[in-house]
Design an enzyme around this catalytic site. Structure first.
Site, PDB file in Angstrom:
ATOM      1  N   VAL A  94      34.308 -14.067  10.530  1.00 43.27           N
ATOM      2  CA  VAL A  94      35.086 -13.757   9.330  1.00 43.27           C
ATOM      3  C   VAL A  94      36.128 -12.688   9.641  1.00 43.27           C
ATOM      4  O   VAL A  94      35.823 -11.659  10.245  1.00 43.27           O
ATOM      5  CB  VAL A  94      34.158 -13.260   8.192  1.00 43.27           C
ATOM      6  CG1 VAL A  94      34.953 -12.859   6.966  1.00 43.27           C
ATOM      7  CG2 VAL A  94      33.122 -14.317   7.844  1.00 43.27           C
ATOM      8  N   CYS A  95      37.348 -12.942   9.198  1.00 45.63           N
ATOM      9  CA  CYS A  95      38.455 -11.995   9.339  1.00 45.63           C
ATOM     10  C   CYS A  95      38.687 -11.368   7.965  1.00 45.63           C
ATOM     11  O   CYS A  95      39.214 -12.018   7.065  1.00 45.63           O
ATOM     12  CB  CYS A  95      39.708 -12.727   9.835  1.00 45.63           C
ATOM     13  SG  CYS A  95      41.152 -11.670   9.952  1.00 45.63           S
ATOM     14  N   LEU A  96      38.238 -10.121   7.798  1.00 47.20           N
ATOM     15  CA  LEU A  96      38.321  -9.434   6.504  1.00 47.20           C
ATOM     16  C   LEU A  96      38.562  -7.954   6.776  1.00 47.20           C
ATOM     17  O   LEU A  96      37.893  -7.366   7.629  1.00 47.20           O
ATOM     18  CB  LEU A  96      37.009  -9.646   5.737  1.00 47.20           C
ATOM     19  CG  LEU A  96      36.858  -9.002   4.364  1.00 47.20           C
ATOM     20  CD1 LEU A  96      37.898  -9.537   3.377  1.00 47.20           C
ATOM     21  CD2 LEU A  96      35.457  -9.253   3.825  1.00 47.20           C
TER      22      LEU A  96
END
Length: 159
Positions: A94-96
């Site tokens: 996940v890119c957050l």
């Protein structure tokens, strides 16, 4: 206390808090090893799709891998490889922002999971992690939403 000890004691506290109170539909628990012991450094989670969104009805498996220097550094959060989302790499990572440049040691497991649930229906096209998904999101929103609803059906509730 060794760095790993700080991480484990923080995670043990997080586990206690989670067991007392957590958002409806979410699951978060440390991995159980074959010998029956618990690995506090890896959590198996489920993030439900929000009601009223294209993600509704899906219960998405997510793994949180905590580093030895947690909470100084964020966990790596991964959906299954191939998960369809603008901000999820093909590996499932996940890119957050709250997991990278905006990380703060005060962020809890609960806050991470709610942030990821919010990201599902509110992707950040300024930080795409999957090219094909990003292009579909930008050029053909109807097909993108169809694909999201199809994916939600692949992850039904286990109860």
């Amino acid at each position: 206390m060794a760095t790993g000890g700080i991480a484990r004691s923080r995670l043990a506290e997080e586990r206690k808090k989670w067991r007392r109170s957590h958002p409806h539909g979410f699951v978060a628990k440390p991995e159980t090893l074959p010998d029956g012991s618990v690995n506090l450094m890896v959590w198996k989670c489920v993030v439900p799709g929000k009601e009223g969104t294209d993600w509704e009805g899906g219960y998405f498996p997510l793994t949180l891998q905590f580093p030895e220097d947690y909470p100084s550094n964020a966990p790596v959060c991964k959906f299954p490889a191939g998960f369809f989302h603008v901000n999820v790499y093909p590996t499932g990572a996940v890119c957050l922002s709250i997991l990278s440049n905006a990380w703060k040691p005060s962020i809890t497991v609960c806050q991470i999971l709610i942030g990821i649930q919010d990201l599902l229906d509110h992707p950040n096209p300024a930080s795409p992690a999957q090219d094909a998904c990003y292009r579909l999101y930008k050029k053909d929103m109807r097909s993108y939403k169809d694909r999201v609803r199809q994916q939600a059906k692949q992850y039904p509730s286990l109860v």
